[in-house]
Enzyme design. Sequence first.
Site, PDB file in Angstrom:
ATOM      1  N   SER A 156      -9.755   1.779   2.542  1.00 24.74           N
ATOM      2  CA  SER A 156      -8.890   2.602   1.724  1.00 24.74           C
ATOM      3  C   SER A 156      -7.875   1.812   0.892  1.00 24.74           C
ATOM      4  O   SER A 156      -7.339   2.354  -0.064  1.00 24.74           O
ATOM      5  CB  SER A 156      -8.138   3.600   2.609  1.00 24.74           C
ATOM      6  OG  SER A 156      -7.273   2.948   3.511  1.00 24.74           O
ATOM      7  N   SER A 171      -9.950  -0.784   6.410  1.00 25.60           N
ATOM      8  CA  SER A 171      -9.345  -0.635   5.085  1.00 25.60           C
ATOM      9  C   SER A 171      -8.801  -1.905   4.473  1.00 25.60           C
ATOM     10  O   SER A 171      -8.380  -1.898   3.323  1.00 25.60           O
ATOM     11  CB  SER A 171      -8.210   0.374   5.149  1.00 25.60           C
ATOM     12  OG  SER A 171      -8.746   1.649   5.122  1.00 25.60           O
ATOM     13  N   LYS A 220       0.859  -1.177   0.000  1.00 23.70           N
ATOM     14  CA  LYS A 220       0.000   0.000   0.000  1.00 23.70           C
ATOM     15  C   LYS A 220       0.900   1.234   0.000  1.00 23.70           C
ATOM     16  O   LYS A 220       1.973   1.222   0.630  1.00 23.70           O
ATOM     17  CB  LYS A 220      -0.884  -0.048   1.260  1.00 23.70           C
ATOM     18  CG  LYS A 220      -1.904   1.059   1.359  1.00 23.70           C
ATOM     19  CD  LYS A 220      -2.817   0.849   2.569  1.00 23.70           C
ATOM     20  CE  LYS A 220      -3.875   1.928   2.687  1.00 23.70           C
ATOM     21  NZ  LYS A 220      -4.843   1.650   3.757  1.00 23.70           N
TER      22      LYS A 220
HETATM   23  N1  GLN Z   1     -13.198   4.048   6.240  1.00 20.56           N
HETATM   24  C1  GLN Z   1     -12.472   4.264   7.446  1.00 20.56           C
HETATM   25  C2  GLN Z   1     -11.986   5.693   7.518  1.00 20.56           C
HETATM   26  O1  GLN Z   1     -12.177   6.396   6.595  1.00 20.56           O
HETATM   27  C3  GLN Z   1     -11.354   3.292   7.584  1.00 20.56           C
HETATM   28  C4  GLN Z   1     -10.204   3.562   6.707  1.00 20.56           C
HETATM   29  C5  GLN Z   1      -8.958   2.822   7.113  1.00 20.56           C
HETATM   30  O2  GLN Z   1      -9.020   1.758   7.727  1.00 20.56           O
HETATM   31  N2  GLN Z   1      -7.809   3.395   6.793  1.00 20.56           N
HETATM   32  O3  GLN Z   1     -11.422   6.093   8.467  1.00 20.56           O
END
Ligand code: GLN
Length: 452
Positions: A132, A157, A58
């Site tokens: 994400s 994510s 990532k």
């Molecule tokens: N959708 C969640 C957020 O926007 C989780 C994203 C993540 O795990 N980085 O915070």
Amino acid sequence: MKIKEFLEKDAKTRKEIVEKAFEEAEKIQEEYSPFITLNKFDGKIEEGKLKGIPVSFKDSICTKGIRTTAGSKILMNYVPPFDAHVVEKIKENGGKILGKTAMDEFGFGSFCINTFIIPKNAYDKERVSGGSSGGAATLTAKMSYPHIAIAESTGGSITTPASFNGVYGLTPTYGRVSRYGLIDYSNSLDKIGIMSKEIFGIALGLEIIAGKDPRDMTSANVPVASYSKIGKPNKKLKIGVIKNTEKYTRKEIFSEMMNKLQKNNDILEIHDVEMNTLDYALYSYYIIAMAEASTNLSKYCGLRYGLQKEIEGNYNEYFSKIRAEGFGDEAKRRIIIGTFVRMAGYKDKYYEKALKVRTLVINEFSEKFKDFDLLVLPSTPNIAPKFKEVERIEPIEAYKFDILTIPPNLAGLPHLTIPIGKLENMPIGMQAIANKFEEEKLISFGYIFEND
Ligand code: GLN
């Protein structure tokens, strides 16, 4: 090709396969855009547990000499002079860096649309890959050659995109994997994990990246089970299905999950449980995550970190200009809300209350794990939405989509998403949560469904 099969080949054959895997990645990039940066194969095959398996990271994970943007324009030109702990580990074990995968800016999102390279879903190009870690999931689903994706989850994510693309995704216990070299979203929540098409890839990846690292004080020295021993559980697992998640989930997804569990009732003892803190976890999470994010982002002001320009006007004017240009809308929203919830006069009402709720969530899980091996719930409330659907939704609706993935993340508990079938030709997933450092149970649980 299965990972195990690859590992059994001689070095020359493995090299040919890795070459093909890099070519395949290029083709996938043209059609689905899972990468922010695609790497080149250096032609060398080392030994070690991975023996040359291509590994993607990532883009919030620092890679020496390879641009690392965390999906943000403010880091568009950042080339780290060092490797993150997980990158070192993968390299030491003979993994090849395939590239850096697309993500919502700094991890802010559930659909991988809050960024400058937007991956498409592996099953339908009109649908989102999920966020994400969207690039990691699309890529994992599309690669036919061996590949492991190293991704990250703060509040879902890994689970959301993995489930939207029909692959396995493990979010390990908080502290299981060192965060050294990870570009922080929210330090008390961030966890580096793995996606793979196979449970074997998950177990192999975990064994390599887990462990104590003196550069991350929160990393733990707890042994992990060897990937070579994965298989079905050796005794019946006591499962608690979190029943009050049903009301948030599309009914076909919930019933398919129940079918899959029932089919394996020879090895699973299935009970219904209620989680009283479920509805509150989401609110607690977004307050804590944004509070931490807003402090983490303060360093990107165009002096030492982030986009740099000719300095005009006074420093405040300069910082504002850099931040206005460099951050996307969602990052700005989170800086404002995150700053507000921890301000004097408001922090006891929001931030401190959110911490108390977090403790209640942790306590409720601890109570449940006195009785159960694993807790099970759907991975997402629905299948991957279409781009044109998510463009219309309000931020608060997008946050609510995370209702099912937030609780284990908030409590720092390991969880695994398992593909369990399709609905309208789109993948659906089921999530299992284990007690701290019990990833082994998750892996053997996943193994049951991979082989049933
Ligand atoms: N959708 C969640 C957020 O926007 C989780 C994203 C993540 O795990 N980085 O915070």
